[in-house]
Write a protein that holds these residues in place. Sequence first.
Motif, PDB file in Angstrom:
ATOM      1  N   MET A   1       0.838  -1.197   0.000  1.00 55.99           N
ATOM      2  CA  MET A   1       0.000   0.000   0.000  1.00 55.99           C
ATOM      3  C   MET A   1       0.878   1.255   0.000  1.00 55.99           C
ATOM      4  O   MET A   1       1.883   1.310   0.690  1.00 55.99           O
ATOM      5  N   SER A   2       0.487   2.241  -0.724  1.00 59.09           N
ATOM      6  CA  SER A   2       1.141   3.545  -0.631  1.00 59.09           C
ATOM      7  C   SER A   2       0.109   4.554  -0.142  1.00 59.09           C
ATOM      8  O   SER A   2      -1.092   4.375  -0.363  1.00 59.09           O
ATOM      9  N   ILE A   3       0.607   5.555   0.522  1.00 57.96           N
ATOM     10  CA  ILE A   3      -0.306   6.508   1.145  1.00 57.96           C
ATOM     11  C   ILE A   3      -0.036   7.920   0.631  1.00 57.96           C
ATOM     12  O   ILE A   3       1.116   8.357   0.580  1.00 57.96           O
ATOM     13  N   ILE A   4      -1.082   8.583   0.211  1.00 56.41           N
ATOM     14  CA  ILE A   4      -0.969   9.995  -0.149  1.00 56.41           C
ATOM     15  C   ILE A   4      -1.491  10.801   1.030  1.00 56.41           C
ATOM     16  O   ILE A   4      -2.633  10.625   1.452  1.00 56.41           O
ATOM     17  N   THR A   5      -0.637  11.651   1.583  1.00 58.71           N
ATOM     18  CA  THR A   5      -1.079  12.500   2.693  1.00 58.71           C
ATOM     19  C   THR A   5      -1.525  13.832   2.124  1.00 58.71           C
ATOM     20  O   THR A   5      -0.777  14.477   1.379  1.00 58.71           O
ATOM     21  N   ILE A   6      -2.736  14.240   2.413  1.00 57.91           N
ATOM     22  CA  ILE A   6      -3.194  15.502   1.824  1.00 57.91           C
ATOM     23  C   ILE A   6      -3.611  16.556   2.843  1.00 57.91           C
ATOM     24  O   ILE A   6      -3.351  17.717   2.654  1.00 57.91           O
ATOM     25  N   GLU A   7      -4.232  16.181   3.945  1.00 57.68           N
ATOM     26  CA  GLU A   7      -4.640  17.158   4.966  1.00 57.68           C
ATOM     27  C   GLU A   7      -5.370  18.357   4.356  1.00 57.68           C
ATOM     28  O   GLU A   7      -4.873  19.475   4.336  1.00 57.68           O
ATOM     29  N   ARG A   8      -6.514  18.107   3.799  1.00 52.86           N
ATOM     30  CA  ARG A   8      -7.301  19.183   3.196  1.00 52.86           C
ATOM     31  C   ARG A   8      -8.658  19.250   3.864  1.00 52.86           C
ATOM     32  O   ARG A   8      -9.187  18.256   4.358  1.00 52.86           O
TER      33      ARG A   8
ATOM     34  N   ARG B  27      -8.121   2.387  -1.859  1.00 54.12           N
ATOM     35  CA  ARG B  27      -8.763   1.447  -0.931  1.00 54.12           C
ATOM     36  C   ARG B  27      -9.341   2.145   0.298  1.00 54.12           C
ATOM     37  O   ARG B  27     -10.424   1.807   0.755  1.00 54.12           O
ATOM     38  N   ARG B  30      -8.952   8.358   4.548  1.00 53.61           N
ATOM     39  CA  ARG B  30      -9.008   8.648   5.983  1.00 53.61           C
ATOM     40  C   ARG B  30      -9.484  10.082   6.226  1.00 53.61           C
ATOM     41  O   ARG B  30      -8.973  11.033   5.632  1.00 53.61           O
ATOM     42  N   SER B 108      -7.498  13.395   5.406  1.00 54.92           N
ATOM     43  CA  SER B 108      -6.087  13.411   5.803  1.00 54.92           C
ATOM     44  C   SER B 108      -5.208  12.536   4.925  1.00 54.92           C
ATOM     45  O   SER B 108      -4.113  12.935   4.560  1.00 54.92           O
ATOM     46  N   GLU B 109      -5.687  11.335   4.575  1.00 56.70           N
ATOM     47  CA  GLU B 109      -4.844  10.408   3.801  1.00 56.70           C
ATOM     48  C   GLU B 109      -5.675   9.593   2.821  1.00 56.70           C
ATOM     49  O   GLU B 109      -6.837   9.293   3.081  1.00 56.70           O
ATOM     50  N   ILE B 110      -5.018   9.241   1.729  1.00 55.87           N
ATOM     51  CA  ILE B 110      -5.643   8.313   0.781  1.00 55.87           C
ATOM     52  C   ILE B 110      -4.688   7.132   0.610  1.00 55.87           C
ATOM     53  O   ILE B 110      -3.507   7.324   0.326  1.00 55.87           O
ATOM     54  N   GLU B 111      -5.194   5.926   0.840  1.00 52.17           N
ATOM     55  CA  GLU B 111      -4.343   4.749   0.735  1.00 52.17           C
ATOM     56  C   GLU B 111      -4.612   4.049  -0.586  1.00 52.17           C
ATOM     57  O   GLU B 111      -5.761   3.756  -0.931  1.00 52.17           O
ATOM     58  N   ILE B 112      -3.525   3.790  -1.308  1.00 52.59           N
ATOM     59  CA  ILE B 112      -3.644   3.214  -2.655  1.00 52.59           C
ATOM     60  C   ILE B 112      -2.912   1.880  -2.691  1.00 52.59           C
ATOM     61  O   ILE B 112      -1.797   1.753  -2.174  1.00 52.59           O
TER      62      ILE B 112
END
Lengths: 221, 120
Positions: A1-8, B27, B30, B108-112
């Motif tokens: 899994m990879s995570i994109i952190t956005i905090e929006r 998937r 958050r 806050s986060e999107i897990e791919i």
Amino acid sequence: MSIITIERKVLEKNDQIAAQNREKFIQSRIFTINMVSSPGAGKTSILEKTLSQLKDKINIAIVVGDVQTDLDAQRIEKFGIPVVQIVTHGSCHLDAKLVQDAINNMNLDGIQLLIIENVGNLVCPANYDLGEHMKVVIASIAEGEDKPLKYPAMFRNASVLIINKIDLLAYTNCNLDLLKNNALRINPNLKVFQTSCTTNEGINEWCNWLEQKVNETWRKQ
Amino acid sequence: MHELSIAQNILEITQNNVPTDEWNKVRTIRLKIGKGAGVEPEALEFSFNAIIEETLFKKARLEIELIPFTFQCNNCGEITTNNEFFAICPNCGNTNVKILTGLELNISEIEIEDKTGKQL
């Protein structure tokens, strides 16, 4: 899994458009209020009383939101001032884009006060900044004293509380002091008015206060 | 029922932050939602699942972290955490407080899922 952190912020798009609206109101020196309440608390009646008192003293325009019908706009039209009805077709609140579209279709030249009458709902409109100077929340005596506790976000975000239908106090179990205290415990900075659109009690106080706010904004260069 | 329009905003932000060829690999999204944000988590999940049903995002799920109220007394500076909006300083009884947390409505986060990862 990879995570994109956005905090929006989820509603960032609404907030951006609200900021554009706010900029426009400030530039044009238009004092703008967003009237919110549950359905039937008396938003349109307060609006009618306010227009009767102030329409010859200051230039007012109205944006009124409803889920269906233009009945409220019809009630306002007789005052001969600019009014735009937004019909949300099911949506429970106005958002900044709806207001932006509405004011783009109005001639705001010389307008000093814009009153936005939101959809009757104490929950959802609390989340949606429209770009207004302040929210005015209306709670009526018949709704009881616990509304501020049940819908705290709305009372926290408002600057003014109008307790309406004060003439019904003798006919209900509502404890007026408790209603006020509940509201002030959520938001100690609330400016409180007590009104009746039947007896006109408190209408002068509210209108004088509003007129003063409008004049303060209009004088600013 | 403003949860539906909030769900649409969440989907839009996700679309803007994930490359198009990875939309079907999203998937988990958050969220941080304050207890005073006026958003019902179950209604939001229901709305979100409804709008993604026929889209590339249909395997995405929301993961919601509820943020309690924290407020600081404007009188004595005491910081308090509470589950209710009702804010009274337990130290000095003052009700004039500054809300620090509890009004959030943030993604806050999107897990791919990785290219090498197994399909769920």
